[in-house]
Design a protein around this motif. Structure first.
Motif, PDB file in Angstrom:
ATOM      1  N   GLY A  13       0.787  -1.223   0.000  1.00 49.35           N
ATOM      2  CA  GLY A  13       0.000   0.000   0.000  1.00 49.35           C
ATOM      3  C   GLY A  13       0.815   1.267   0.000  1.00 49.35           C
ATOM      4  O   GLY A  13       0.304   2.342   0.201  1.00 49.35           O
ATOM      5  N   GLU A  14       2.139   1.170  -0.234  1.00 52.43           N
ATOM      6  CA  GLU A  14       2.979   2.363  -0.162  1.00 52.43           C
ATOM      7  C   GLU A  14       3.535   2.743  -1.522  1.00 52.43           C
ATOM      8  O   GLU A  14       4.575   3.349  -1.636  1.00 52.43           O
ATOM      9  N   GLY A  15       2.871   2.327  -2.615  1.00 52.22           N
ATOM     10  CA  GLY A  15       3.394   2.669  -3.930  1.00 52.22           C
ATOM     11  C   GLY A  15       4.388   1.626  -4.398  1.00 52.22           C
ATOM     12  O   GLY A  15       4.555   0.585  -3.797  1.00 52.22           O
ATOM     13  N   THR A  16       5.046   1.920  -5.491  1.00 54.11           N
ATOM     14  CA  THR A  16       5.967   0.960  -6.084  1.00 54.11           C
ATOM     15  C   THR A  16       7.339   1.049  -5.438  1.00 54.11           C
ATOM     16  O   THR A  16       7.868   2.129  -5.267  1.00 54.11           O
ATOM     17  N   GLY A  17       7.924  -0.083  -5.075  1.00 58.52           N
ATOM     18  CA  GLY A  17       9.241  -0.113  -4.445  1.00 58.52           C
ATOM     19  C   GLY A  17      10.336  -0.417  -5.447  1.00 58.52           C
ATOM     20  O   GLY A  17      10.083  -0.598  -6.629  1.00 58.52           O
ATOM     21  N   TRP A  18      11.570  -0.474  -4.947  1.00 55.09           N
ATOM     22  CA  TRP A  18      12.741  -0.768  -5.814  1.00 55.09           C
ATOM     23  C   TRP A  18      12.523  -2.083  -6.560  1.00 55.09           C
ATOM     24  O   TRP A  18      12.657  -2.156  -7.769  1.00 55.09           O
ATOM     25  N   ALA A  19      12.214  -3.137  -5.779  1.00 52.63           N
ATOM     26  CA  ALA A  19      12.130  -4.469  -6.386  1.00 52.63           C
ATOM     27  C   ALA A  19      10.965  -4.549  -7.357  1.00 52.63           C
ATOM     28  O   ALA A  19      11.063  -5.127  -8.431  1.00 52.63           O
ATOM     29  N   ASP A  20       9.811  -3.954  -6.974  1.00 50.69           N
ATOM     30  CA  ASP A  20       8.659  -3.998  -7.870  1.00 50.69           C
ATOM     31  C   ASP A  20       8.987  -3.299  -9.187  1.00 50.69           C
ATOM     32  O   ASP A  20       8.597  -3.744 -10.261  1.00 50.69           O
ATOM     33  N   ALA A  21       9.715  -2.171  -9.092  1.00 49.87           N
ATOM     34  CA  ALA A  21      10.052  -1.429 -10.299  1.00 49.87           C
ATOM     35  C   ALA A  21      11.016  -2.214 -11.176  1.00 49.87           C
ATOM     36  O   ALA A  21      10.862  -2.287 -12.396  1.00 49.87           O
ATOM     37  N   ILE A  22      12.028  -2.836 -10.533  1.00 45.35           N
ATOM     38  CA  ILE A  22      13.018  -3.607 -11.304  1.00 45.35           C
ATOM     39  C   ILE A  22      12.367  -4.837 -11.921  1.00 45.35           C
ATOM     40  O   ILE A  22      12.557  -5.149 -13.087  1.00 45.35           O
ATOM     41  N   THR A  23      11.543  -5.544 -11.119  1.00 41.61           N
ATOM     42  CA  THR A  23      10.915  -6.763 -11.650  1.00 41.61           C
ATOM     43  C   THR A  23       9.858  -6.422 -12.688  1.00 41.61           C
ATOM     44  O   THR A  23       9.511  -7.246 -13.513  1.00 41.61           O
ATOM     45  N   THR A 312       4.532 -17.650   1.643  1.00 41.93           N
ATOM     46  CA  THR A 312       5.814 -16.933   1.606  1.00 41.93           C
ATOM     47  C   THR A 312       6.690 -17.458   0.477  1.00 41.93           C
ATOM     48  O   THR A 312       7.275 -16.680  -0.296  1.00 41.93           O
ATOM     49  N   MET A 313       6.781 -18.779   0.367  1.00 43.61           N
ATOM     50  CA  MET A 313       7.618 -19.382  -0.682  1.00 43.61           C
ATOM     51  C   MET A 313       7.069 -19.078  -2.077  1.00 43.61           C
ATOM     52  O   MET A 313       7.818 -18.811  -3.017  1.00 43.61           O
ATOM     53  N   LYS A 314       5.734 -19.081  -2.190  1.00 44.57           N
ATOM     54  CA  LYS A 314       5.107 -18.818  -3.491  1.00 44.57           C
ATOM     55  C   LYS A 314       5.414 -17.383  -3.950  1.00 44.57           C
ATOM     56  O   LYS A 314       5.760 -17.153  -5.112  1.00 44.57           O
ATOM     57  N   SER A 315       5.309 -16.429  -3.021  1.00 39.59           N
ATOM     58  CA  SER A 315       5.563 -15.028  -3.391  1.00 39.59           C
ATOM     59  C   SER A 315       7.043 -14.796  -3.705  1.00 39.59           C
ATOM     60  O   SER A 315       7.382 -14.032  -4.612  1.00 39.59           O
ATOM     61  N   ALA A 318       7.712 -16.131  -7.139  1.00 43.81           N
ATOM     62  CA  ALA A 318       7.109 -15.252  -8.148  1.00 43.81           C
ATOM     63  C   ALA A 318       8.009 -14.051  -8.430  1.00 43.81           C
ATOM     64  O   ALA A 318       8.187 -13.659  -9.589  1.00 43.81           O
ATOM     65  N   VAL A 319       8.601 -13.462  -7.370  1.00 39.44           N
ATOM     66  CA  VAL A 319       9.502 -12.316  -7.553  1.00 39.44           C
ATOM     67  C   VAL A 319      10.752 -12.731  -8.320  1.00 39.44           C
ATOM     68  O   VAL A 319      11.217 -12.026  -9.217  1.00 39.44           O
ATOM     69  N   VAL A 325      14.583  -9.747 -12.861  1.00 35.12           N
ATOM     70  CA  VAL A 325      15.369 -10.525 -11.889  1.00 35.12           C
ATOM     71  C   VAL A 325      15.915 -11.787 -12.543  1.00 35.12           C
ATOM     72  O   VAL A 325      17.118 -12.012 -12.596  1.00 35.12           O
ATOM     73  N   ARG A 326      15.003 -12.634 -13.029  1.00 37.48           N
ATOM     74  CA  ARG A 326      15.369 -13.867 -13.748  1.00 37.48           C
ATOM     75  C   ARG A 326      16.454 -14.657 -13.040  1.00 37.48           C
ATOM     76  O   ARG A 326      17.532 -14.878 -13.567  1.00 37.48           O
ATOM     77  N   LYS A 327      16.162 -15.097 -11.820  1.00 30.19           N
ATOM     78  CA  LYS A 327      17.093 -15.968 -11.089  1.00 30.19           C
ATOM     79  C   LYS A 327      16.441 -17.337 -10.879  1.00 30.19           C
ATOM     80  O   LYS A 327      15.223 -17.431 -10.724  1.00 30.19           O
ATOM     81  N   ILE A 328      17.276 -18.374 -10.856  1.00 31.76           N
ATOM     82  CA  ILE A 328      16.766 -19.731 -10.662  1.00 31.76           C
ATOM     83  C   ILE A 328      16.743 -20.022  -9.159  1.00 31.76           C
ATOM     84  O   ILE A 328      17.793 -20.072  -8.514  1.00 31.76           O
ATOM     85  N   PRO A 329      15.552 -20.195  -8.549  1.00 31.06           N
ATOM     86  CA  PRO A 329      15.511 -20.504  -7.110  1.00 31.06           C
ATOM     87  C   PRO A 329      15.965 -21.938  -6.845  1.00 31.06           C
ATOM     88  O   PRO A 329      15.545 -22.862  -7.538  1.00 31.06           O
ATOM     89  N   ILE A 330      16.872 -22.100  -5.877  1.00 28.38           N
ATOM     90  CA  ILE A 330      17.350 -23.442  -5.498  1.00 28.38           C
ATOM     91  C   ILE A 330      17.131 -23.624  -4.001  1.00 28.38           C
ATOM     92  O   ILE A 330      17.716 -22.902  -3.191  1.00 28.38           O
ATOM     93  N   MET A 331      16.280 -24.564  -3.630  1.00 31.81           N
ATOM     94  CA  MET A 331      16.061 -24.873  -2.210  1.00 31.81           C
ATOM     95  C   MET A 331      17.246 -25.698  -1.716  1.00 31.81           C
ATOM     96  O   MET A 331      17.500 -26.789  -2.239  1.00 31.81           O
ATOM     97  N   VAL A 332      17.978 -25.194  -0.739  1.00 30.35           N
ATOM     98  CA  VAL A 332      19.176 -25.883  -0.243  1.00 30.35           C
ATOM     99  C   VAL A 332      18.770 -26.820   0.895  1.00 30.35           C
ATOM    100  O   VAL A 332      18.446 -26.378   1.990  1.00 30.35           O
TER     101      VAL A 332
END
Length: 565
Positions: A13-23, A312-315, A318-319, A325-332
């Motif tokens: 609810g605070e507008g667009t952030g750094w990550a939202d803008a980059i993604t 949490t994991m789903k969001s 998604a980011v 961003v385009r990073k491959i998530p790896i669960m360690v």
């Protein structure tokens, strides 16, 4: 230049952030080139050409091994490797465990006698060859690390939303203890009384995780940051954890820590029960803008309900999959995952995710193994031969010593009694020659510090009011000058209206943190997603700005990234 649509996902609810803008940037937009992570280059096999002359191949492998030890201080090799893209050592195909053990012993003697290094066998494994013979081959992953003397330093910025458990995680890792769920671990590392009372970090704290040449963690529950010199002297590798503030009120301090401390990696802490909220996306966005490879630590998994954890994991996934961003998530979850992530983290194409609890200790062993293996990101060895440059991020007046400045050596070697130029001067913006009286590295008195190390330098005949954060110590060959203005290639991540001449924002460029205004630009106006060459003019004082430095700028909800040209 048109104004491409930017995916404006609301940040709480605070507008667009750094990550939202980059993604939200698509690949078609030129600004995306600022943020896309570049794939790391894989070095060739040091044994290329190994054939009938096995000894010649081994010598080639030894030359590569000793070269890496001399340059970096550690190297991860694969004994019996069948692949040409890894750092292999020894014969290509090892068919018995006895032969593998013989190779490991030979590697141990080469490392000890010629490289003054120790080895630690991380894992042994057996694979079945794909060819028609279907032979079983034996391999071993071995870490070779130089013995104590001049420790290898890797800096990790610890960021995340307020109350996600950043300081607690740093306390648990650097004190080799578990938290009691009420903040006992963070009490060990917080600097000020008001931080201890509120439990919220408001300053930049640096804490060391000391690792021996065999991969053993040297920190214990009696470890004290103020008396760590003795432990550092026995270390071969130091993980410097830069604990940053999570509260929105201290965002400028966090931005200064991410730009001025030159971190190798960013460790983003996410509370499993809270998810990606508040400043978490902002911090991720700055790390993306500065191209700092990031890994994620999900904390508090012991108290998080399963459905909230899944959300949490789903969001997070998604980011990580968004265009900018385009990073491959790896669960360690296993040691194999740790090895894969440690080998590829510097390429900035993967996003390792650790599931941990500071109270039960779950997942902490995998995180410690990962920190033991991650390499330095910067090529500091090549910069040691250059002229010295030191950026100042802290100043002190020490009784009996005088004025002391702390910071990072960006290039060259600085020794006791070296004469360097200090500037820009507060009075007239000039650079004046000063001499170094003494040097401390991690609370140890040393004769010299080299590129890539953080240090405290005592200055001769300099008053405390003559130095400030943002100044630099450089060799006279640089012919340094303070600049009121600089040109930059910038990308606007988010802005509610349009940017014109005389627009003002706060610049975060390494150790520089100052307001500046736009005095010229190569287009009439700028909107979200646009890119342009602009000229900034500092409002308060001139600064020492270097070409090629990445920076971020902000003003209210406006965010942007740039490169000094």
């Amino acid at each position: 230049m048109g104004a491409p649509e930017v995916e404006a996902e609301a940040s709480d609810g605070e507008g667009t952030g750094w990550a939202d803008a980059i993604t939200g940037l698509s690949e078609a937009q030129p600004a995306a080139s600022f943020c896309a992570g570049g794939a790391g280059e894989t070095e060739g096999d040091p044994r290329s050409g190994v054939g009938s002359e096995e000894e010649e191949g081994l010598e080639r492998g030894n030359a590569f091994l000793l070269g890496e030890l001399h340059k970096v201080g550690e190297v991860l090799v694969e004994v019996g490797s069948t692949s040409s893209s890894t750092h292999g050592w020894g014969p290509n195909a090892i068919e018995s465990e006895e032969e593998l053990e013989s190779c490991i012993e030979r590697l141990r003697s080469v490392a000890l006698e010629r490289g003054k290094a120790d080895i630690s066998v991380l894992r042994r494994r057996t694979i079945t060859e794909d060819s028609g013979a279907k032979r079983k081959l034996h391999l071993a992953d071995v870490e070779v690390r130089r013995r104590a003397g001049n420790p290898l330093e890797v800096r990790i910025a610890v960021v995340g939303n307020v109350d996600s458990g950043k300081s607690t995680m740093v306390g648990v890792l650097t004190r080799s203890m578990l938290d009691d769920g009420r903040g006992s671990a963070r009490q060990k590392i917080l600097k000020f009384s008001h931080e201890a009372q509120t439990g919220r970090t408001s300053s930049i704290g640096q804490h060391n995780l000391c690792i021996s040449s065999t991969g053993e963690i040297l920190n214990d529950s009696t470890f004290r940051q103020t008396q760590c010199g003795e432990v550092v002297a026995r270390s071969s590798k130091l993980i410097t954890m830069v604990d940053l503030a999570g509260h929105e009120k201290y965002f400028k301090t966090t931005a200064f820590g991410l730009t001025g401390n030159l971190p190798d990696y960013a460790m983003l802490i996410i509370g499993a029960n809270h998810g990606l909220i508040g400043m978490c996306k902002e911090h991720l966005g700055i790390a993306l803008a500065l191209k700092i490879p990031s890994f994620f630590v999900i904390t508090k998994i012991d108290i998080c309900p399963e459905h909230i954890f899944n959300n949490t994991m789903k969001s997070l996934h998604a980011v990580l999959k968004k265009p900018g961003v385009r990073k491959i998530p790896i669960m360690v979850r296993t040691q194999d995952d740790v090895m894969t992530c440690a080998r590829n983290i510097a390429s900035d194409t993967i996003a390792p995710i650790f599931l941990t609890s500071s109270v039960t200790g779950e997942g902490l062993d995998l995180l410690r193994q990962f920190m033991n293996l991650i390499p330095q990101r910067y090529e500091w060895f090549g910069k040691m031969s250059l002229d010295p440059e030191f950026i100042i991020d802290e100043t002190f007046a020490v009784p009996g010593v005088g004025t002391v400045v702390a910071g990072t050596v960006k290039s060259g070697v600085i020794g006791v009694n070296s004469t360097l130029l200090l500037g820009p001067d507060i009075a007239d913006s000039s650079f004046k020659p000063i001499a170094i009286k003494s040097i401390h590295y991690k609370r140890m008195v040393v004769d010299k510090v080299v590129a890539g190390q953080t240090a405290a330098l005592a200055l001769k005949r300099v008053k405390r009011n003559q130095v400030r954060k943002g100044m630099a110590l450089v060799a006279s060959s640089f012919q340094p000058e303070a600049s009121w203005e600089f040109d930059a290639d910038i990308a606007i991540l988010t802005h509610s209206t349009t940017i014109h001449l005389k627009y003002q924002a706060v610049i975060h460029c390494e150790i520089i943190r100052q307001a500046a205004k736009v005095v010229a630009m190569d287009c009439e106006k700028l909107r979200s997603g646009d890119r342009a060459i602009v000229r900034f003019r500092f409002l308060v004082r001139p600064e020492y700005v270097c070409r090629g430095t990445r920076f971020v700028f902000r003003e209210g909800k406006t965010k942007g990234i740039g490169l000094v040209v």
